[in-house]
Design an enzyme around this catalytic site. Structure first.
Site, PDB file in Angstrom:
ATOM      1  N   SER A   1      -4.217  56.111 -27.594  1.00 62.67           N
ATOM      2  CA  SER A   1      -4.668  56.098 -26.194  1.00 62.67           C
ATOM      3  C   SER A   1      -4.678  54.675 -25.655  1.00 62.67           C
ATOM      4  CB  SER A   1      -6.089  56.663 -26.153  1.00 62.67           C
ATOM      5  OG  SER A   1      -6.704  56.360 -24.929  1.00 62.67           O
TER       6      SER A   1
ATOM      7  N   TYR B   1     -15.151  57.434 -29.207  1.00 60.24           N
ATOM      8  CA  TYR B   1     -13.850  58.117 -29.180  1.00 60.24           C
ATOM      9  C   TYR B   1     -12.723  57.088 -29.261  1.00 60.24           C
ATOM     10  CZ  TYR B   1      -9.640  59.604 -26.757  1.00 60.24           C
ATOM     11  OH  TYR B   1      -8.329  59.786 -26.411  1.00 60.24           O
TER      12      TYR B   1
ATOM     13  N   LYS C   1      -9.602  55.831 -32.223  1.00 55.55           N
ATOM     14  CA  LYS C   1      -8.160  55.569 -32.024  1.00 55.55           C
ATOM     15  C   LYS C   1      -7.799  54.192 -32.592  1.00 55.55           C
ATOM     16  CE  LYS C   1      -7.305  59.413 -29.817  1.00 55.55           C
ATOM     17  NZ  LYS C   1      -6.598  60.499 -30.496  1.00 55.55           N
TER      18      LYS C   1
HETATM   19  N1  UFG Z   1     -13.092  60.318 -11.723  1.00 53.74           N
HETATM   20  C1  UFG Z   1     -13.833  60.628 -10.593  1.00 53.74           C
HETATM   21  N2  UFG Z   1     -14.496  61.800 -10.562  1.00 53.74           N
HETATM   22  C2  UFG Z   1     -14.465  62.716 -11.585  1.00 53.74           C
HETATM   23  C3  UFG Z   1     -13.704  62.382 -12.739  1.00 53.74           C
HETATM   24  C4  UFG Z   1     -13.037  61.174 -12.765  1.00 53.74           C
HETATM   25  O1  UFG Z   1     -13.892  59.852  -9.652  1.00 53.74           O
HETATM   26  O2  UFG Z   1     -15.108  63.770 -11.498  1.00 53.74           O
HETATM   27  C5  UFG Z   1     -12.354  59.041 -11.749  1.00 53.74           C
HETATM   28  C6  UFG Z   1     -12.818  58.111 -12.866  1.00 53.74           C
HETATM   29  O3  UFG Z   1     -13.891  57.327 -12.418  1.00 53.74           O
HETATM   30  C7  UFG Z   1     -11.533  57.308 -13.104  1.00 53.74           C
HETATM   31  C8  UFG Z   1     -10.408  58.277 -12.778  1.00 53.74           C
HETATM   32  O4  UFG Z   1     -11.010  59.315 -12.009  1.00 53.74           O
HETATM   33  O5  UFG Z   1     -11.484  56.273 -12.205  1.00 53.74           O
HETATM   34  C9  UFG Z   1      -9.784  58.898 -14.005  1.00 53.74           C
HETATM   35  O6  UFG Z   1     -10.804  59.443 -14.816  1.00 53.74           O
HETATM   36  P1  UFG Z   1     -10.485  60.413 -16.043  1.00 53.74           P
HETATM   37  O7  UFG Z   1     -11.805  60.815 -16.620  1.00 53.74           O
HETATM   38  O8  UFG Z   1      -9.552  61.494 -15.605  1.00 53.74           O
HETATM   39  O9  UFG Z   1      -9.659  59.485 -17.030  1.00 53.74           O
HETATM   40  P2  UFG Z   1     -10.093  58.101 -17.725  1.00 53.74           P
HETATM   41  O10 UFG Z   1      -9.144  57.081 -17.210  1.00 53.74           O
HETATM   42  O11 UFG Z   1     -11.529  57.822 -17.603  1.00 53.74           O
HETATM   43  O12 UFG Z   1      -9.873  58.470 -19.254  1.00 53.74           O
HETATM   44  C10 UFG Z   1      -8.589  58.667 -19.750  1.00 53.74           C
HETATM   45  C11 UFG Z   1      -8.625  59.681 -20.889  1.00 53.74           C
HETATM   46  C12 UFG Z   1      -9.330  59.143 -22.093  1.00 53.74           C
HETATM   47  C13 UFG Z   1      -8.859  57.772 -22.461  1.00 53.74           C
HETATM   48  C14 UFG Z   1      -8.848  56.876 -21.272  1.00 53.74           C
HETATM   49  C15 UFG Z   1      -8.153  55.600 -21.606  1.00 53.74           C
HETATM   50  O13 UFG Z   1      -9.261  60.861 -20.468  1.00 53.74           O
HETATM   51  O14 UFG Z   1      -9.039  59.995 -23.183  1.00 53.74           O
HETATM   52  O15 UFG Z   1      -8.121  57.450 -20.185  1.00 53.74           O
HETATM   53  O16 UFG Z   1      -8.766  54.570 -21.025  1.00 53.74           O
HETATM   54  F1  UFG Z   1      -9.648  57.228 -23.401  1.00 53.74           F
END
Ligand code: UFG
Length: 333
Positions: free
Chosen positions: A124, A149, A153
């Site tokens: 990741s 998590y 990785k």
């Molecule tokens: N977000 C919102 N509202 C929500 C969910 C997410 O605004 O209800 C925003 C988050 O703040 C972020 C973006 O959408 O800015 C993406 O969030 P995600 O949770 O979809 O993805 P992340 O980038 O946080 O996480 C992903 C993977 C993880 C991994 C990570 C790597 O889900 O497995 O990228 O940094 F670890």
């Protein structure tokens, strides 16, 4: 090739199984169904006209895994199985370390026992941690993460590098995924987590499908063009194809190679919401809420190494990702 896919009934795993079957590989899926549904196998069969061999089991169960290797001459393994919820890992670190590390080490021991020397691992972008500047390049130190998590990785990448050093014929491709979203064009496979989604796109899908009232955008005051976080969203089918390219690479190479799979472009939360509204014609009500702990303002991939070593490049646009998600949501109401 006979390819063992651990976690092959999950979101990324199932899309990869489809591409493997379409490329005429023999696929053996091991999945404990802790975060996947058995009907995914019917759906894979509906798409491909062929069903993978399936074993419902934990891949940390060494005896059963050995049986799988006895029954099938496994040429290569794609290892997806693992816990993957960032927030949950903060609350249950031991469960994450135990599960993700145990399953990988058991798998490696069994692969060694049966002379299997090719592994593709789902890593990741989280391994780049908070301190590297983006775009992230594989040459940057990738030795830290914001969650247990993510640390699993980092640790598994380390284990695979050490194992490859000790076994010069072994090849591990450590695929560092950015943000996979989207669904299979058939609408039969997609990201459908249990309970309330943690990730952005499945959340948008539930709001658009009328199952949740509104999206909360975590933070509108980041130092980005529109104040919301930017990520490198890539289509899950592009990601699946990247695994096939990694398998080909592992056939003729040795060592442990980390490779980013991303598009090389950042998209903000608001841009994704607007793109989804445009292709679906559905309003996605949202409010801007406080920041979510641990979120970085912006990052995306340097995607050059995947192009150079694997001949892989993401083909689908953000609109394609939104369209396929909406198709999946409508077909699975
Ligand atoms: N977000 C919102 N509202 C929500 C969910 C997410 O605004 O209800 C925003 C988050 O703040 C972020 C973006 O959408 O800015 C993406 O969030 P995600 O949770 O979809 O993805 P992340 O980038 O946080 O996480 C992903 C993977 C993880 C991994 C990570 C790597 O889900 O497995 O990228 O940094 F670890």
């Amino acid at each position: 090739m006979n390819v063992l896919v651990t976690g092959g009934a999950g979101y990324i795993g199932s899309h990869t199984v489809v591409e493997l079957i379409n490329a005429r590989h023999q696929v053996i899926v091991v999945d404990d169904l802790s975060n996947a549904r058995i009907d995914v196998l019917d759906r894979i069969e509906e798409i491909c006209g062929r069903r993978p061999e399936f074993y419902q089991m934990d891949c940390a169960d060494k005896n059963r895994l050995q049986q799988v290797f006895i029954h099938h001459r496994i040429d290569a393994v794609i290892h997806f199985a693992g816990f993957k919820a960032v927030g949950e890992s903060v609350k249950k670190p031991l469960a994450y370390y135990r599960n993700n590390l145990d399953s990988t080490m058991t798998l490696l021991e069994v692969m060694e026992e049966f002379g299997c020397r090719k592994l593709v691992f789902s890593s990741s972008a989280t391994v780049y941690g908070p301190d590297n500047p983006h775009p992230y390049k594989e040459s940057m130190p990738a030795v830290c993460s914001a969650s247990p998590y993510g640390w699993t990785k980092v640790m598994i990448e380390r284990i695979l590098k050490d194992y490859a050093t000790a076994h010069p014929n072994f090849c591990a491709v450590l695929l560092r995924y950015f943000n996979p979203i989207g669904a299979h064009v058939s609408g039969l496979l997609g990201d459908d987590p249990n309970g309330i989604p943690n990730n952005l796109m499945p959340y948008i899908g539930r709001v658009a499908g009328g199952k949740l009232e509104r999206l909360t955008i975590f933070g509108g005051d980041y130092p980005t063009p529109d104040g919301t976080c930017q990520r490198d969203y890539l289509h899950v089918v592009d990601l699946a194809i990247g695994h096939l390219k990694a398998l080909e690479y592992a056939e003729s190479n040795h060592g442990a190679e980390a490779i980013n799979l991303g598009t090389g472009k950042g998209t903000s939360v608001l841009e994704l919401v607007y793109a989804f509204q445009k292709v679906s014609g559905i309003q996605v009500p949202y409010v801007i809420g406080p920041r979510r702990e641990g979120d970085l303002p912006a990052f995306w991939a340097d995607a050059e190494k995947a192009k150079r070593l694997l001949g892989w490049e993401a083909m689908y646009t953000v609109e394609d990702m939104c369209r396929s998600t909406w198709n999946f949501v409508r077909k699975n109401k």
